[in-house]
Motif scaffolding. Structure first.
Motif, PDB file in Angstrom:
ATOM      1  N   LEU A   1       0.827  -1.200  -0.199  1.00  0.00           N
ATOM      2  CA  LEU A   1       0.043   0.100   0.074  1.00  0.00           C
ATOM      3  C   LEU A   1       0.888   1.204   0.062  1.00  0.00           C
ATOM      4  O   LEU A   1       1.795   1.387   0.881  1.00  0.00           O
ATOM      5  N   VAL A   2       0.661   2.142  -1.007  1.00  0.00           N
ATOM      6  CA  VAL A   2       1.384   3.248  -0.825  1.00  0.00           C
ATOM      7  C   VAL A   2       0.354   4.389  -0.439  1.00  0.00           C
ATOM      8  O   VAL A   2      -0.511   4.697  -0.811  1.00  0.00           O
ATOM      9  N   ALA A   3       0.738   5.061   1.035  1.00  0.00           N
ATOM     10  CA  ALA A   3       0.044   5.844   1.572  1.00  0.00           C
ATOM     11  C   ALA A   3       0.871   7.129   1.744  1.00  0.00           C
ATOM     12  O   ALA A   3       1.935   7.162   1.560  1.00  0.00           O
ATOM     13  N   HIS A   4       0.040   8.014   2.751  1.00  0.00           N
ATOM     14  CA  HIS A   4       0.853   9.571   2.670  1.00  0.00           C
ATOM     15  C   HIS A   4       2.072   9.280   3.388  1.00  0.00           C
ATOM     16  O   HIS A   4       2.983  10.200   3.181  1.00  0.00           O
ATOM     17  N   ASP A   5       2.286   8.279   4.164  1.00  0.00           N
ATOM     18  CA  ASP A   5       3.612   8.022   5.077  1.00  0.00           C
ATOM     19  C   ASP A   5       4.571   7.168   4.513  1.00  0.00           C
ATOM     20  O   ASP A   5       5.464   6.855   5.080  1.00  0.00           O
TER      21      ASP A   5
END
Length: 142
Positions: free
Chosen positions: A66-70
């Motif tokens: 998962l590519v997330a904001h963090d």
């Protein structure tokens, strides 16, 4: 129904979330599956894309990212019999994560229309899928 490869039915009988299906339901499902081979480092599904297929992993290693904001997070590692890609088909939303192969992977893929056919024709398939999705949500800490 056309002839179904008994090896596919045998494999499906060992998949945890499909254990409630009858031989006839497993045979119907097997007839709808297509074998795919993906080399090491391949992206089988990409986060943000439209869901067109659901998959059951037969062999090889893969991870769910998962590519997330963090940054990038590895959500899980897939083992034999794990299904993936169903959330986007059920919800109608874009893919929520990517699946990347770590070794060559062999998967069975089912097109969206065939997936919806299985949901309509087999309550055992639908119940198994719901249990699988529920288990995944619980593992994610939701």
């Amino acid at each position: 129904m056309s002839s179904v490869d008994p090896e596919i039915v045998y494999f499906l009988r060992r998949v945890r979330w499909l254990r409630g299906l009858s031989f006839e339901e497993l045979s119907m499902m097997a007839a709808l599956l297509r074998l795919e081979r993906h080399p090491e480092g391949a992206t089988i599904i990409r986060q943000g894309e439209e869901g067109k297929r659901v998959y059951v992993r037969q062999e090889g290693e893969a991870r769910v990212e998962l590519v997330a904001h963090d940054g990038l997070r590895v959500l899980s590692r897939l083992t034999a019999g794990d299904n993936f890609g169903e959330s986007a088909l059920v919800s109608g939303q874009p893919r929520g994560a990517s699946v990347i192969t770590e070794t060559e992977c062999v998967v069975y893929a089912m097109a969206r229309d065939d997936f919806e056919l299985m949901l309509r024709r087999s309550s055992s398939f639908a119940q198994g899928l719901l249990k699988s999705l529920g288990s995944w949500v619980c593992r994610q800490g939701a």
